[in-house]
Design an enzyme around this catalytic site. Structure first.
Site, PDB file in Angstrom:
ATOM      1  N   GLY A 166       0.790  -1.280   0.042  1.00 40.52           N
ATOM      2  CA  GLY A 166      -0.121   0.076   0.105  1.00 40.52           C
ATOM      3  C   GLY A 166       0.911   1.356  -0.004  1.00 40.52           C
ATOM      4  O   GLY A 166       2.025   1.173  -0.194  1.00 40.52           O
ATOM      5  N   GLU A 184       5.520  -3.446   0.749  1.00 39.71           N
ATOM      6  CA  GLU A 184       5.692  -3.270  -0.433  1.00 39.71           C
ATOM      7  C   GLU A 184       5.050  -1.747  -0.757  1.00 39.71           C
ATOM      8  O   GLU A 184       3.767  -1.640  -0.823  1.00 39.71           O
ATOM      9  CB  GLU A 184       4.867  -4.280  -1.312  1.00 39.71           C
ATOM     10  CG  GLU A 184       5.332  -5.746  -0.967  1.00 39.71           C
ATOM     11  CD  GLU A 184       6.766  -5.881  -1.957  1.00 39.71           C
ATOM     12  OE1 GLU A 184       7.076  -5.064  -3.000  1.00 39.71           O
ATOM     13  OE2 GLU A 184       7.612  -6.759  -1.484  1.00 39.71           O
ATOM     14  N   CYS A 243       2.250   0.446  -9.157  1.00 38.75           N
ATOM     15  CA  CYS A 243       3.149   0.874  -8.152  1.00 38.75           C
ATOM     16  C   CYS A 243       4.352   1.256  -9.281  1.00 38.75           C
ATOM     17  O   CYS A 243       5.094   1.865  -9.105  1.00 38.75           O
ATOM     18  CB  CYS A 243       3.762  -0.060  -7.172  1.00 38.75           C
ATOM     19  SG  CYS A 243       3.714  -1.739  -7.695  1.00 38.75           S
TER      20      CYS A 243
HETATM   21  P1  NAD Z   1      -5.478   0.619  -0.036  1.00 41.33           P
HETATM   22  O1  NAD Z   1      -6.291   1.939   0.192  1.00 41.33           O
HETATM   23  O2  NAD Z   1      -5.997  -0.512  -0.536  1.00 41.33           O
HETATM   24  O3  NAD Z   1      -4.668   0.471   1.233  1.00 41.33           O
HETATM   25  C1  NAD Z   1      -3.755  -0.763   1.447  1.00 41.33           C
HETATM   26  C2  NAD Z   1      -4.265  -1.458   2.787  1.00 41.33           C
HETATM   27  O4  NAD Z   1      -4.072  -0.762   3.985  1.00 41.33           O
HETATM   28  C3  NAD Z   1      -5.534  -1.614   2.763  1.00 41.33           C
HETATM   29  O5  NAD Z   1      -5.662  -3.234   3.094  1.00 41.33           O
HETATM   30  C4  NAD Z   1      -6.352  -1.030   3.642  1.00 41.33           C
HETATM   31  O6  NAD Z   1      -7.369  -1.576   4.399  1.00 41.33           O
HETATM   32  C5  NAD Z   1      -5.222  -0.770   4.513  1.00 41.33           C
HETATM   33  N1  NAD Z   1      -5.411   0.715   5.429  1.00 41.33           N
HETATM   34  C6  NAD Z   1      -5.772   1.763   4.826  1.00 41.33           C
HETATM   35  N2  NAD Z   1      -5.726   2.575   5.602  1.00 41.33           N
HETATM   36  C7  NAD Z   1      -5.092   2.008   6.811  1.00 41.33           C
HETATM   37  C8  NAD Z   1      -5.141   2.505   8.063  1.00 41.33           C
HETATM   38  N3  NAD Z   1      -5.084   3.966   8.437  1.00 41.33           N
HETATM   39  N4  NAD Z   1      -4.338   1.715   9.165  1.00 41.33           N
HETATM   40  C9  NAD Z   1      -4.234   0.506   8.667  1.00 41.33           C
HETATM   41  N5  NAD Z   1      -4.437  -0.187   7.528  1.00 41.33           N
HETATM   42  C10 NAD Z   1      -4.740   0.868   6.547  1.00 41.33           C
HETATM   43  O7  NAD Z   1      -4.204   0.963  -0.993  1.00 41.33           O
HETATM   44  P2  NAD Z   1      -3.337   2.328  -1.356  1.00 41.33           P
HETATM   45  O8  NAD Z   1      -2.383   2.563  -0.094  1.00 41.33           O
HETATM   46  O9  NAD Z   1      -3.889   3.374  -1.831  1.00 41.33           O
HETATM   47  O10 NAD Z   1      -2.378   1.576  -2.475  1.00 41.33           O
HETATM   48  C11 NAD Z   1      -1.740   2.421  -3.284  1.00 41.33           C
HETATM   49  C12 NAD Z   1      -0.127   2.339  -2.852  1.00 41.33           C
HETATM   50  O11 NAD Z   1       0.304   1.336  -2.903  1.00 41.33           O
HETATM   51  C13 NAD Z   1       0.649   3.134  -3.920  1.00 41.33           C
HETATM   52  O12 NAD Z   1       1.590   4.020  -3.247  1.00 41.33           O
HETATM   53  C14 NAD Z   1       1.308   2.077  -4.877  1.00 41.33           C
HETATM   54  O13 NAD Z   1       2.560   2.591  -5.318  1.00 41.33           O
HETATM   55  C15 NAD Z   1       1.584   1.143  -3.759  1.00 41.33           C
HETATM   56  N6  NAD Z   1       1.661  -0.275  -4.458  1.00 41.33           N
HETATM   57  C16 NAD Z   1       2.473  -0.907  -3.928  1.00 41.33           C
HETATM   58  C17 NAD Z   1       2.750  -1.931  -4.553  1.00 41.33           C
HETATM   59  C18 NAD Z   1       4.071  -2.899  -4.392  1.00 41.33           C
HETATM   60  O14 NAD Z   1       3.921  -4.019  -4.871  1.00 41.33           O
HETATM   61  N7  NAD Z   1       5.050  -2.332  -4.043  1.00 41.33           N
HETATM   62  C19 NAD Z   1       1.829  -2.513  -5.083  1.00 41.33           C
HETATM   63  C20 NAD Z   1       0.614  -1.998  -5.197  1.00 41.33           C
HETATM   64  C21 NAD Z   1       0.563  -0.749  -4.721  1.00 41.33           C
END
Ligand code: NAD
Length: 474
Positions: A166, A184, A243
């Site tokens: 995330g 990640e 990402c």
């Molecule tokens: P998202 O909103 O789905 O959040 C990720 C996870 O974190 C979810 O399961 C969510 O429930 C949890 N979450 C959200 N807020 C939270 C909090 N306050 N406390 C605890 N848990 C919480 O996804 P996102 O963060 O918007 O994802 C996009 C980001 O992820 C981008 O920055 C992208 O680059 C990165 N990403 C990285 C990879 C990788 O493989 N490196 C892959 C996909 C996305």
């Protein structure tokens, strides 16, 4: 703040930035220096250990300075053991793959798993919950659906590993437990396009040799290939909500207009004249991200200009593939991860300036270079630190199971995929097995002169003396 600590860190980081610690010569010279230091100062080291711990000379040498001979004869192996119970928290943009990939690794390594899919992809989250319930042994593999409060409740529990995918702004709060994590994350992935990417010379030579005539149509063949590969990694990949999508391009001023033309031509081939109506273009995940991107687009226009796309349709949350030229380098667009279908292009006089631009930012999750210049390629591989890298393409390293996938610095920690997933979810336990056959008493007190002679022979590495002195310490 401690000024001395700050100054030390500044100095050493500056030394690292010069690149000198990467050279083979530097590393070899420093390791030799340590060897010399130990050889010339063994006595002082033994004295210091005696002064601090009253440590007998024999133990000082055996435990802190040298030798594995004392464990002879023995055999050693590494046993991979599961960590225990792991929590996988996944993101919405590849909600199925990013959930199951780590779960597969965790199970392969022998762990029990709780998967918390992203609430922003509710259909996939619910499907995963149903399928796991139906197909898996739910006494050891479970899906817990939910948003922040459910995730927070999970994070308060004790886990043996947490695997989080995330954004970087959501920190993992693991209260009261020492928990290893794989993070990640994301960041700004650059794609550098050298103007020297066409096959013109090569094809000219080949065709001239074969048919004795110059080709007419291949002048920009590789520029088109590069453009297509960038488009595939950006707009053909979840509309840039990936990402590892190229976040921005760096190219030279003399090449940029040609590049924009080629990309516009290729984009039209992929998504038609009205990309907002194209079935091939994914939507933005939700209105929050749609509005964030529209604002980014508005901000971007203040310092740069849209040279392709720019249209938005809030009714189906689509934004046309958009290229922006001359965005200010200190704009929000060049600061934040874009994570959407907007692609700014930064222009430089010489392509080598890309190193300053990329290294002036946090380490990216992926870095891409398009070039035929082998020297530039070598310099890019050596001087750019990134989670992963591709020369002459984008995103495909993610699909290669033989390669570890993960970030470095602010783009993440830990890696997975294939065997690396197994490793990420297991502990490498070293196991040494001794034989009862030989038991060198030299390791046991009292440390007699004979035993010390044996020790000194071991330290010198002199096999003949070792054998001679063995008799006196048996
Ligand atoms: P998202 O909103 O789905 O959040 C990720 C996870 O974190 C979810 O399961 C969510 O429930 C949890 N979450 C959200 N807020 C939270 C909090 N306050 N406390 C605890 N848990 C919480 O996804 P996102 O963060 O918007 O994802 C996009 C980001 O992820 C981008 O920055 C992208 O680059 C990165 N990403 C990285 C990879 C990788 O493989 N490196 C892959 C996909 C996305």
């Amino acid at each position: 703040m401690d000024v001395e600590a700050e100054e030390t860190v500044r100095e050493l980081r500056a030394a690292y930035t010069t690149g000198k610690t990467k050279s083979f010569e530097w590393r070899a010279s420093q390791l030799k220096a340590i060897q010399e230091m130990l050889t010339l100062h063994t006595h002082q080291i033994i004295q210091a250990l005696r002064s601090d711990l009253n440590k007998p000379e024999f133990e000082a040498v055996i435990h802190e300075v040298k030798t594995t001979l004392i464990s002879f004869p023995s055999s050693a192996k590494i046993v991979s053991e599961p960590l225990g119970l792991v929590l996988v928290i996944s993101a919405w943009n590849f909600p199925f793959a990013l959930s199951l990939d780590p779960v597969v690794g965790a199970i392969a390594a022998g762990n029990a798993v709780v998967l918390k899919p992203s609430e922003s992809a509710p259909a996939t989250s619910s499907l995963l919950a149903q399928l796991v319930e139906k197909y898996m042994d739910t006494s050891a593999v479970k899906v817990v659906e939910g948003a922040v409060s459910q995730t927070t409740a999970l994070l308060h529990q004790k886990w043996d590993k947490i695997f989080y995918t995330g954004n970087i702004y959501i920190y993992i709060y693991v209260i009261g437990h020492l928990t290893p994590v794989v993070l990640e994350l994301g960041g700004k992935c650059p794609a550098v396009l050298d103007s020297n990417i066409n096959l013109k010379h090569l094809l000219e030579l080949t065709l001239k040799h074969a048919f004795d005539k110059k080709p007419k149509c291949c002048a920009d063949l590789n520029s088109h290939v590069a453009a297509r590969r960038i488009i595939a990694g950006k707009w053909g990949c979840n509309s840039g909500q990936a990402c590892i999508s190229p976040d921005y391009i760096i190219t030279t001023k003399d090449f940029v207009s040609q590049l924009v033309n080629i990309m516009s031509v290729e984009l039209e081939k992929f998504f038609g004249k009205e990309p907002l109506h194209s079935k091939e273009l994914s939507s933005i995940i939700n209105t929050h991200h749609f509005n964030r991107l529209v604002k980014l687009l508005d901000d971007g226009q203040v310092s740069g200009k849209i040279v392709c796309g720019g249209e938005c349709d809030v009714s189906n949350l689509k934004i046309a593939p958009t290229i922006i030229l001359d965005v200010s380098r200190d704009s929000v667009m060049m600061d934040e991860e874009i994570f959407g279908p907007i692609l700014p292009i930064i222009t430089v006089d010489k392509i080598e300036e890309c190193f300053g631009v990329i290294n002036g930012k946090e380490k990216p999750l992926a870095a891409y270079l398009f070039t035929n210049n082998k020297k530039l390629e070598a310099k890019f591989v050596t001087n750019i630190s990134a989670g992963g890298m591709i020369i002459n393409d984008t995103i495909l390293h993610f699909l290669e199971p033989g390669l570890p996938f993960g970030g470095v610095g602010e783009s993440g920690m830990g890696a997975y995929h294939g065997k690396f997933s197994f490793d990420a979810f297991s502990h490498k336990k070293p196991v040494l097995k001794r034989s009862f056959a030989i038991d060198i008493s030299a390791r046991y007190p009292p440390y007699t002169p004979g035993k010390r002679r044996f020790l000194s022979a071991v330290v010198q590495g002199n096999l003949l003396d070792i054998l001679r002195s063995l008799g006196s310490c048996w």
